[in-house]
Structures are given as C-alpha cells and as structure tokens.
Design an enzyme around this catalytic site. Structure first.
Site, PDB file in Angstrom:
ATOM      1  N   GLU A 113      -7.030   4.631   8.129  1.00 24.25           N
ATOM      2  CA  GLU A 113      -6.314   6.064   8.082  1.00 24.25           C
ATOM      3  C   GLU A 113      -8.109   6.662   7.296  1.00 24.25           C
ATOM      4  O   GLU A 113      -8.071   8.020   7.279  1.00 24.25           O
ATOM      5  CB  GLU A 113      -5.270   6.247   6.300  1.00 24.25           C
ATOM      6  CG  GLU A 113      -4.091   5.995   7.724  1.00 24.25           C
ATOM      7  CD  GLU A 113      -2.976   5.797   7.297  1.00 24.25           C
ATOM      8  OE1 GLU A 113      -2.949   5.748   5.501  1.00 24.25           O
ATOM      9  OE2 GLU A 113      -2.032   4.876   7.839  1.00 24.25           O
TER      10      GLU A 113
ATOM     11  N   GLY B 273       2.380   2.274  11.066  1.00 21.88           N
ATOM     12  CA  GLY B 273       3.775   3.502  10.393  1.00 21.88           C
ATOM     13  C   GLY B 273       4.129   3.834  11.907  1.00 21.88           C
ATOM     14  O   GLY B 273       5.119   5.239  11.914  1.00 21.88           O
TER      15      GLY B 273
ATOM     16  N   GLU C 271      -5.148  -4.710  10.431  1.00 16.29           N
ATOM     17  CA  GLU C 271      -3.875  -3.588  10.962  1.00 16.29           C
ATOM     18  C   GLU C 271      -4.549  -2.904  12.538  1.00 16.29           C
ATOM     19  O   GLU C 271      -5.098  -2.126  12.668  1.00 16.29           O
ATOM     20  CB  GLU C 271      -4.208  -2.894   9.271  1.00 16.29           C
ATOM     21  CG  GLU C 271      -3.831  -3.758   8.282  1.00 16.29           C
ATOM     22  CD  GLU C 271      -3.123  -2.683   7.689  1.00 16.29           C
ATOM     23  OE1 GLU C 271      -2.065  -2.821   6.764  1.00 16.29           O
ATOM     24  OE2 GLU C 271      -3.781  -1.351   7.791  1.00 16.29           O
TER      25      GLU C 271
ATOM     26  N   GLY D 153       2.991  -0.972   4.698  1.00 15.57           N
ATOM     27  CA  GLY D 153       3.184   0.149   3.659  1.00 15.57           C
ATOM     28  C   GLY D 153       4.879   0.524   3.967  1.00 15.57           C
ATOM     29  O   GLY D 153       4.864   0.160   2.589  1.00 15.57           O
ATOM     30  N   GLY D 154       4.968   1.520   4.500  1.00 13.79           N
ATOM     31  CA  GLY D 154       6.332   2.028   4.282  1.00 13.79           C
ATOM     32  C   GLY D 154       7.930   0.473   3.636  1.00 13.79           C
ATOM     33  O   GLY D 154       8.481   1.513   3.030  1.00 13.79           O
TER      34      GLY D 154
ATOM     35  N   SER E 296       3.632  -2.434  10.652  1.00 13.81           N
ATOM     36  CA  SER E 296       5.198  -2.101  10.886  1.00 13.81           C
ATOM     37  C   SER E 296       5.947  -3.766  10.371  1.00 13.81           C
ATOM     38  O   SER E 296       6.478  -3.824  10.959  1.00 13.81           O
ATOM     39  CB  SER E 296       5.971  -1.458  11.735  1.00 13.81           C
ATOM     40  OG  SER E 296       5.508  -0.321  12.095  1.00 13.81           O
TER      41      SER E 296
ATOM     42  N   HIS F  63      -8.915   1.729   5.259  1.00 11.21           N
ATOM     43  CA  HIS F  63      -8.180   0.905   5.856  1.00 11.21           C
ATOM     44  C   HIS F  63      -8.799   2.277   7.368  1.00 11.21           C
ATOM     45  O   HIS F  63      -9.341   3.024   6.787  1.00 11.21           O
ATOM     46  CB  HIS F  63      -7.047   1.559   4.914  1.00 11.21           C
ATOM     47  CG  HIS F  63      -5.811   2.160   5.396  1.00 11.21           C
ATOM     48  ND1 HIS F  63      -5.628   2.553   5.967  1.00 11.21           N
ATOM     49  CD2 HIS F  63      -4.827   0.982   5.092  1.00 11.21           C
ATOM     50  CE1 HIS F  63      -4.259   2.379   6.188  1.00 11.21           C
ATOM     51  NE2 HIS F  63      -3.921   1.220   5.853  1.00 11.21           N
TER      52      HIS F  63
ATOM     53  N   ASN G 280       0.440  -1.184  -0.445  1.00  9.20           N
ATOM     54  CA  ASN G 280      -0.237   0.116  -0.014  1.00  9.20           C
ATOM     55  C   ASN G 280       0.605   1.064  -0.128  1.00  9.20           C
ATOM     56  O   ASN G 280       1.346   1.619   1.118  1.00  9.20           O
ATOM     57  CB  ASN G 280      -0.709   0.270   1.145  1.00  9.20           C
ATOM     58  CG  ASN G 280      -2.261   1.858   1.450  1.00  9.20           C
ATOM     59  OD1 ASN G 280      -2.007   2.134   0.444  1.00  9.20           O
ATOM     60  ND2 ASN G 280      -2.256   1.412   1.873  1.00  9.20           N
ATOM     61  N   TRP G 281       1.121   1.484  -1.065  1.00 10.76           N
ATOM     62  CA  TRP G 281       1.808   3.093  -0.967  1.00 10.76           C
ATOM     63  C   TRP G 281       1.479   4.751  -0.279  1.00 10.76           C
ATOM     64  O   TRP G 281       1.636   5.258  -0.189  1.00 10.76           O
ATOM     65  CB  TRP G 281       2.086   3.015  -2.833  1.00 10.76           C
ATOM     66  CG  TRP G 281       2.686   2.349  -3.269  1.00 10.76           C
ATOM     67  CD1 TRP G 281       3.589   1.368  -2.800  1.00 10.76           C
ATOM     68  CD2 TRP G 281       3.378   2.392  -4.830  1.00 10.76           C
ATOM     69  NE1 TRP G 281       3.909   0.313  -4.300  1.00 10.76           N
ATOM     70  CE2 TRP G 281       4.158   1.616  -4.913  1.00 10.76           C
ATOM     71  CE3 TRP G 281       3.130   3.171  -5.664  1.00 10.76           C
ATOM     72  CZ2 TRP G 281       4.912   0.478  -6.524  1.00 10.76           C
ATOM     73  CZ3 TRP G 281       3.849   3.279  -6.687  1.00 10.76           C
ATOM     74  CH2 TRP G 281       4.727   1.920  -6.900  1.00 10.76           C
ATOM     75  N   LYS G 282      -0.119   4.418  -0.014  1.00  4.83           N
ATOM     76  CA  LYS G 282      -0.357   5.272   0.118  1.00  4.83           C
ATOM     77  C   LYS G 282      -0.232   6.572  -0.757  1.00  4.83           C
ATOM     78  O   LYS G 282      -0.200   6.485  -1.789  1.00  4.83           O
ATOM     79  CB  LYS G 282      -0.029   5.687   1.712  1.00  4.83           C
ATOM     80  CG  LYS G 282      -0.022   4.248   2.313  1.00  4.83           C
ATOM     81  CD  LYS G 282      -0.145   4.429   4.517  1.00  4.83           C
ATOM     82  CE  LYS G 282       0.141   2.982   4.725  1.00  4.83           C
ATOM     83  NZ  LYS G 282      -0.066   3.520   6.493  1.00  4.83           N
TER      84      LYS G 282
HETATM   85  P1  13P Z   1       3.643   0.251   7.647  1.00  6.17           P
HETATM   86  O1  13P Z   1       3.854  -1.095   6.884  1.00  6.17           O
HETATM   87  O2  13P Z   1       3.650   1.401   7.539  1.00  6.17           O
HETATM   88  O3  13P Z   1       3.154   0.247   8.838  1.00  6.17           O
HETATM   89  O4  13P Z   1       1.380   0.321   7.279  1.00  6.17           O
HETATM   90  C1  13P Z   1       0.836  -0.683   7.021  1.00  6.17           C
HETATM   91  C2  13P Z   1      -0.808   0.022   6.406  1.00  6.17           C
HETATM   92  O5  13P Z   1      -1.389   1.104   6.762  1.00  6.17           O
HETATM   93  C3  13P Z   1      -0.801  -1.231   4.676  1.00  6.17           C
HETATM   94  O6  13P Z   1      -1.639  -0.682   4.489  1.00  6.17           O
END
Ligand code: 13P
Length: 253
Positions: free
Chosen positions: A97, A174, A168, A230-231, A209, A95, A9-11
């Site tokens: 967010e 993050g 999640e 994510g990251g 993470s 998600h 997920n590149w956000k």
């Molecule tokens: P991180 O891997 O950066 O913690 O993000 C997880 C995430 O929200 C994937 O959708």
C-alpha cells in the site's frame, strides 16, 4: 532456530477505545502464544497506548512505516529513534500500500529499513507481486527486484542480520483470496534461496487474507515462519486463533 512470528497490521483502523479492548483481549489469551512471537502494529498515534497496554506481556508492538531520515525538517514524518523511544520492536517497510499509493520505491524502502536497523528496530520488509505481474509470469522477477535493492547495498550483510521479510502477494491483500500453501511456499523458497548466507536464520512471513481457517496449512509449509495479518488482526478471536495456529509449527533451524 526460526521462532514462529505473527504480526498484526492494523493499517489505518482503530481508536483509543478499540485499542484498549483489543490489546486487553490479546493479552488475556496468553497461552496461545507459547513458542510464538506475537506483535501488533497500530497507527502511530496509538503506539504509546498500545505500549502501555502490552508492556510486560511478552507481546511486542511495531509501527507501519518509518522515515528514511533520522531527524530534521520533514513535516509529518516519524523517525526510527522516536519509535525506539516507545520501546517499539518492529517496523513494517515497503508495504504494497505504501508502494502503490505513496510512491515508496525499492531504494526508498531500503533507506527506511536502514534507519530502523540502525536504532535496533526489527524491520519487516514486504515484497510481493500484483495480479498482472503474476499472470505475466513475472512473480519471481518482481520479488527479486524488490530484494536486490537490499542485497546490492554496501551494508547488506548488516541489514540482513536483523531482518524479517513478508511475502504479500498484492492480489491476496484484503481480497479474501489467499495464495495456496504451495504457491506461497514456492515464493518463500525462492526468497530464501536469494538471500544467501543468512537465509537459514531469516524469518519469512506470509501475508494476504490469512484467517483462522487457512493459517494452519500455510504455517505448516517449510519456509513459512508465520504471518503478517491485516483484517483478521482487528478481531481478537481471529488474531488469537491465528497465533495459536503458529504454535503448532515447530521452530525451524
Ligand atoms: P489482509 O490480511 O487484510 O489481507 O491484509 C494483509 C496485509 O496487507 C498485512 O500487511
């Protein structure tokens, strides 16, 4: 049989240049994906380019959200049909967010999921508790509420047939703080038990993470079928290493 699945997920990160380089790198590491389904979810505007970069590689692409409507006067929204038009396979819905920053409710999330399923996209439904909720001992109650909006729908059986669920925990997203394999496994087992008849076939991903250093132990747990990353999905070497870690996890039936 549940084939391991790793989704990036590149956000709201990336550019045309970055997408080109990252997709080429991910594509070049083909051997890492044997026995694993891999997908990347860039921002909407990069989807056509990512599709062009990955077509024919076996690596899929997905979107990070979708409208709950099929078409119409909804400025700024993107429909499931539009995503399908770009051969998109997955779409993330609910998600944390989206839930926390844009007011996506459980009911709205099911509406989005339904649109995705209607056109043949595979929805990835995200669930998970905040730190306060975990500390209050209400992790299972929160996840149950998030799932029950789906399980209580008249068309639940149909929606469940194509679904992926990502657990999640909000406190692990993050933050560099990962749920321990046992913590994650406990919630995954709870989700699977709640799903009922289709549970054995539904892939449950862990997100929060995930890094090359912890992916293997997470993916080794019996109810964790892969990750939503994510990251680490923005760094080619890390993402490829995480995909590789999923290979060692035999498909579960
Ligand atoms: P991180 O891997 O950066 O913690 O993000 C997880 C995430 O929200 C994937 O959708």
């Amino acid at each position: 049989m549940r084939k391991p699945l790793v989704v990036g997920n590149w956000k709201m990160h990336g550019s045309r240049e970055m997408a080109k380089t990252l997709c080429a790198g991910i594509r070049a590491a083909g051997d890492a994906y044997i026995g694993v389904e891999v997908a990347v979810c860039p921002p909407y505007v990069l989807l056509p380019q990512v599709a062009d970069s990955l077509r024919g590689s076996g690596i899929a692409w997905g979107a990070q959200d979708v409208s709950e409507h099929s078409a119409g006067a909804y400025t700024g929204e993107v429909s499931a049909g539009m995503l399908k038009d770009f051969d998109t396979r997955f779409v993330i819905v609910g998600h944390s967010e989206r839930r926390a920053l844009y007011g996506d409710t459980d009911v709205l999330t099911v509406g989005k999921l339904r649109q995705a399923a209607t056109v043949g996209l595979v929805p990835i439904l995200c669930v998970g508790e905040t730190l306060e909720e975990r500390r209050a001992g209400s992790t299972e109650a929160v996840v149950a509420r998030q799932l029950d909006a789906l399980l209580g729908a008249a068309d639940a059986a149909q929606l469940l047939s194509s679904l992926v669920i990502a657990y999640e925990p909000v406190w692990a997203i993050g933050t560099g703080e990962t749920a321990t394999p046992d913590q994650a496994q406990a919630v995954h087992a709870f989700i699977r038990a709640r799903l009922g008849a289709t549970a054995a076939d539904t892939r449950l991903l862990y997100g929060g993470s995930v890094k090359p250093g912890n992916a293997g132990e997470l993916f080794a747990m019996p109810d964790i079928d892969g990750g939503l990353i994510g990251g680490a999905a923005l760094k080619c070497e890390e993402f490829v290493a995480i995909c590789h870690a999923a290979r060692t996890r035999p498909g579960r039936s």
